[in-house]
Design a protein around this motif. Structure first.
Motif, mmCIF file in Angstrom:
data_model
loop_
_atom_site.group_PDB
_atom_site.id
_atom_site.type_symbol
_atom_site.label_atom_id
_atom_site.label_comp_id
_atom_site.label_asym_id
_atom_site.label_seq_id
_atom_site.Cartn_x
_atom_site.Cartn_y
_atom_site.Cartn_z
ATOM 1 N N GLY B 154 -1.314 23.524 -10.570
ATOM 2 C CA GLY B 154 0.628 24.447 -10.132
ATOM 3 C C GLY B 154 0.449 25.457 -11.028
ATOM 4 O O GLY B 154 1.757 25.466 -10.993
ATOM 5 N N GLU B 155 -0.246 26.216 -11.590
ATOM 6 C CA GLU B 155 -0.060 27.593 -12.441
ATOM 7 C C GLU B 155 0.068 28.535 -11.848
ATOM 8 O O GLU B 155 -0.920 28.634 -10.674
ATOM 9 N N TRP B 156 0.608 29.257 -11.990
ATOM 10 C CA TRP B 156 0.618 30.937 -11.029
ATOM 11 C C TRP B 156 0.495 31.768 -11.539
ATOM 12 O O TRP B 156 0.440 32.724 -12.441
ATOM 13 N N ALA B 157 0.881 32.366 -10.883
ATOM 14 C CA ALA B 157 0.651 34.426 -10.811
ATOM 15 C C ALA B 157 0.940 35.474 -10.266
ATOM 16 O O ALA B 157 1.458 34.875 -8.996
ATOM 17 N N LEU B 158 2.241 36.215 -10.788
ATOM 18 C CA LEU B 158 2.365 37.245 -10.239
ATOM 19 C C LEU B 158 2.024 38.726 -9.846
ATOM 20 O O LEU B 158 1.302 38.843 -10.915
ATOM 21 N N LEU B 159 1.355 38.894 -9.010
ATOM 22 C CA LEU B 159 0.333 40.014 -7.857
ATOM 23 C C LEU B 159 0.954 40.803 -7.011
ATOM 24 O O LEU B 159 1.663 40.808 -6.504
ATOM 25 N N SER B 160 0.401 41.922 -7.516
ATOM 26 C CA SER B 160 1.008 43.449 -6.217
ATOM 27 C C SER B 160 -0.392 43.360 -5.275
ATOM 28 O O SER B 160 -1.554 43.450 -5.873
ATOM 29 N N PHE B 161 0.067 43.935 -4.226
ATOM 30 C CA PHE B 161 -0.977 43.562 -3.483
ATOM 31 C C PHE B 161 -0.639 44.926 -2.337
ATOM 32 O O PHE B 161 0.226 45.837 -2.088
ATOM 33 N N LYS B 162 -1.633 45.339 -1.378
ATOM 34 C CA LYS B 162 -1.808 45.885 -0.597
ATOM 35 C C LYS B 162 -1.722 45.784 0.699
ATOM 36 O O LYS B 162 -3.278 44.894 0.666
ATOM 37 N N GLU B 163 -1.422 45.319 1.835
ATOM 38 C CA GLU B 163 -1.642 45.288 3.098
ATOM 39 C C GLU B 163 -2.812 45.948 4.041
ATOM 40 O O GLU B 163 -2.466 46.774 3.745
ATOM 41 N N GLU B 164 -3.496 44.939 4.269
ATOM 42 C CA GLU B 164 -4.817 45.416 4.637
ATOM 43 C C GLU B 164 -4.510 44.450 5.911
ATOM 44 O O GLU B 164 -5.355 43.488 5.622
ATOM 45 N N PRO B 165 -5.126 44.472 7.430
ATOM 46 C CA PRO B 165 -5.538 44.001 8.170
ATOM 47 C C PRO B 165 -7.518 43.357 8.322
ATOM 48 O O PRO B 165 -7.836 44.538 7.482
ATOM 49 N N CYS B 166 -7.329 41.676 8.555
ATOM 50 C CA CYS B 166 -7.824 41.692 8.193
ATOM 51 C C CYS B 166 -9.385 42.057 9.155
ATOM 52 O O CYS B 166 -9.144 42.108 10.674
ATOM 53 N N ILE B 167 -9.966 42.667 9.246
ATOM 54 C CA ILE B 167 -11.051 42.817 9.543
ATOM 55 C C ILE B 167 -12.567 42.344 10.940
ATOM 56 O O ILE B 167 -12.525 42.247 12.195
ATOM 57 N N GLU B 168 -12.481 41.344 10.087
ATOM 58 C CA GLU B 168 -13.872 40.161 10.559
ATOM 59 C C GLU B 168 -12.421 39.015 12.445
ATOM 60 O O GLU B 168 -13.343 38.851 13.090
ATOM 61 N N ASN B 169 -11.362 39.403 11.495
ATOM 62 C CA ASN B 169 -11.175 38.375 13.004
ATOM 63 C C ASN B 169 -9.857 39.343 13.310
ATOM 64 O O ASN B 169 -8.217 38.408 13.004
ATOM 65 N N GLU B 170 -10.386 40.036 14.218
ATOM 66 C CA GLU B 170 -9.373 41.339 14.648
ATOM 67 C C GLU B 170 -8.007 40.390 15.326
ATOM 68 O O GLU B 170 -6.366 40.908 15.353
ATOM 69 N N LYS B 171 -8.252 39.183 16.344
ATOM 70 C CA LYS B 171 -7.522 38.102 16.710
ATOM 71 C C LYS B 171 -6.577 37.299 15.824
ATOM 72 O O LYS B 171 -5.337 37.193 16.232
ATOM 73 N N MET B 172 -7.357 37.703 14.278
ATOM 74 C CA MET B 172 -5.879 36.784 13.286
ATOM 75 C C MET B 172 -5.348 37.981 13.088
ATOM 76 O O MET B 172 -4.272 37.302 11.816
ATOM 77 N N TRP B 173 -5.231 38.829 13.015
ATOM 78 C CA TRP B 173 -3.941 40.300 12.341
ATOM 79 C C TRP B 173 -2.926 39.824 12.257
ATOM 80 O O TRP B 173 -2.551 39.698 11.315
ATOM 81 N N GLU B 174 -2.688 39.447 13.572
ATOM 82 C CA GLU B 174 -0.753 39.361 13.397
ATOM 83 C C GLU B 174 -0.233 38.609 12.658
ATOM 84 O O GLU B 174 0.485 37.821 12.431
ATOM 85 N N LYS B 175 -1.560 37.105 11.953
ATOM 86 C CA LYS B 175 -1.437 35.763 10.929
ATOM 87 C C LYS B 175 -0.927 35.806 9.269
ATOM 88 O O LYS B 175 -0.378 35.398 8.959
ATOM 89 N N PHE B 176 -2.630 36.629 9.483
ATOM 90 C CA PHE B 176 -2.576 37.019 8.339
ATOM 91 C C PHE B 176 -2.801 38.007 6.992
ATOM 92 O O PHE B 176 -3.452 39.232 8.395
ATOM 93 N N TRP B 177 -2.978 38.741 6.135
ATOM 94 C CA TRP B 177 -3.373 40.111 5.283
ATOM 95 C C TRP B 177 -4.209 40.058 4.550
ATOM 96 O O TRP B 177 -4.206 38.237 4.208
ATOM 97 N N CYS B 178 -5.378 40.614 4.623
ATOM 98 C CA CYS B 178 -6.122 40.412 3.773
ATOM 99 C C CYS B 178 -5.322 41.513 2.115
ATOM 100 O O CYS B 178 -5.952 42.282 2.493
ATOM 101 N N ALA B 179 -4.696 40.920 1.711
ATOM 102 C CA ALA B 179 -4.176 41.676 0.781
ATOM 103 C C ALA B 179 -5.225 42.054 -0.660
ATOM 104 O O ALA B 179 -6.174 41.254 -1.030
ATOM 105 N N ARG B 180 -4.746 43.149 -0.575
ATOM 106 C CA ARG B 180 -6.207 44.008 -1.941
ATOM 107 C C ARG B 180 -5.315 44.122 -3.194
ATOM 108 O O ARG B 180 -3.514 44.863 -3.225
ATOM 109 N N ILE B 181 -6.002 42.967 -3.624
ATOM 110 C CA ILE B 181 -5.178 43.309 -5.336
ATOM 111 C C ILE B 181 -4.862 44.111 -5.783
ATOM 112 O O ILE B 181 -5.978 44.750 -6.478
ATOM 113 N N THR B 182 -4.054 45.021 -6.138
ATOM 114 C CA THR B 182 -3.343 46.218 -7.207
ATOM 115 C C THR B 182 -3.052 45.504 -8.739
ATOM 116 O O THR B 182 -4.247 46.594 -9.061
#
Lengths: 209, 205
Positions: B154-182
């Protein structure tokens, strides 16, 4: 601002002392207000341990939720929830007597900064005495504790003071030597400034001044 | 452990943020448990009482450290179906400091890698967006925030990230981001969760 001395059952007391329970749920029979000081006394209902072992937790009321609030008239009916500030645990084995005394803003500041090492303590300020209780090494605890309260802001401090005088003077008070400042609570963010005239010692709201 | 997202009336929200109210008094319709992460949403009701009110976008992130409910016998009659939740120290999320906020639950191992910044990117499902302020002035320059939850502790963390499309799963782009943690802004450590077998179990993996 009042000092409220409350019994707290061991289960709940421990949760409060370790910081996981930051509220008190109580019947509102004492007109609790923000900045009231709570002295929680740990009590034990079982027979295996003494009913009262002297453990205390001193804290302040940061906010009050009562049936006065819109939407809570039915659900809270005569009860209140008090939000507790960071507090101080006082081990029952480590003190002999526990006093309570209010001081003016100026004197309080001097006391906690230990410019003033002597303070008057009145007989009626004696909240708890544990003279008869021996510590594990067989000797009675020597320390007396003083809960000093700043009348103007509601701030408080726990001071270690010299061993009790056997007698009080004609004004029913004794001079205590401040040995150490055990704990000072942080300045209350919601404390309203109340102007205290040191000569008359009357409390005035800023608007009336 | 369940993440609880709750609307909180403005006049109480402010008190929770400034630390003068360390509890929540709630109708127990969600089976609250000690250890649940809470996301409180600042809420201003419609002044006429007819509309839906307004979420300002301010949030407060905290955890239930103690719970008083009707299960405590002596309180059964006065509390009925209500609970009082005690809140841990938390984090205030300012509405002017982000573009979007997502909340995503991760497994223990991956969560630990995330906050140790060993894992530079994480999958964030778009459906887990709590608030999107992309249409507000000036928000395009602000970071995306990710509330990462550890599903075991139940621990949590607050992170910033940059949105990047997932290249391996092109069909899934619309569902999720590969968030790059900054950046890792804040983490909540739950010592209670590590009592007992927890550490041994983690080492076994």
């Amino acid at each position: 601002m009042k000092v409220q001395i409350l019994k707290s059952e061991k289960d709940h007391f421990e949760q409060v002392a370790e910081g996981s329970k930051r509220f008190e749920f109580r019947v509102n029979d004492r007109d609790y207000q923000i900045n009231d000081i709570l002295v929680l006394m740990c009590v034990h209902k079982g027979k295996a341990e003494p009913f009262f072992n002297g453990d205390l937790f001193v804290t302040s009321v940061d906010s009050v939720l009562s049936a006065d609030e819109v939407n809570y008239a039915d659900t809270l009916k005569g009860n209140v929830i008090l939000s507790l500030s960071d507090g101080v645990f006082v081990d029952g084995k480590n003190y002999q007597r526990f006093y309570y005394q209010e001081y003016s803003d100026r004197l309080f500041m001097r006391l906690v900064s230990t410019f003033t090492t002597t303070a008057h303590v009145y007989e009626k300020g004696l909240i708890l005495r544990r003279d008869e209780v021996a510590t594990p090494d067989g000797k009675p605890a020597k320390t007396n504790l003083l809960l000093a309260v700043n009348k103007a802001t509601g701030e408080w401090a726990i001071l270690s003071i010299s061993p009790a005088e056997t007698s009080y003077d004609s004004d029913k008070r004794f001079n205590s030597q401040v040995v150490a400042v055990v704990a000072v609570n942080k300045r209350l963010s919601s404390a309203k400034p109340v102007i205290v005239d040191d000569e008359t010692e009357e409390m005035k709201e800023p608007n009336d001044a | 452990m369940k993440v609880q997202i709750l609307k909180t009336h403005n006049r109480y929200f402010d008190k929770v943020v400034d630390g003068s109210k360390k509890f929540e008094f709630r109708f127990n319709d969600r089976d609250y448990q000690v250890g649940d992460p809470l996301i409180l949403l600042d809420y201003t009701p419609d002044p006429t009482g007819n509309g839906n009110g307004l979420l300002t976008g301010d949030m407060f992130l905290t955890t239930v450290t103690y719970m008083l409910s009707a299960e405590h016998e002596q309180f059964a009659k006065v509390l009925n179906d209500n609970v009082i939740l005690s809140l841990s120290d938390g984090v205030f999320i300012d509405r002017n400091q982000y573009k979007t906020v997502y909340c995503q639950v991760y497994e223990n191992n991956f969560y630990l890698r995330l906050i140790a910044s060993l894992a530079k990117s994480a999958v964030v499902y778009k459906e887990n967006c709590i608030n999107n302020r992309a249409n507000h002035n000036g928000s395009t320059n602000k970071p995306n925030l990710l509330i990462a939850i550890n599903n075991e502790t139940g621990e949590w963390a607050l992170l910033s990230f940059k949105e990047e499309p997932c290249i391996e799963n092109e069909k899934m782009w619309e569902k999720f981001w590969c968030a790059r943690i900054t950046q890792v802004h804040h983490t909540y450590y739950n010592a209670e969760a590590y009592k007992g077998d927890m550490i041994a179990a983690a080492l076994d993996k």
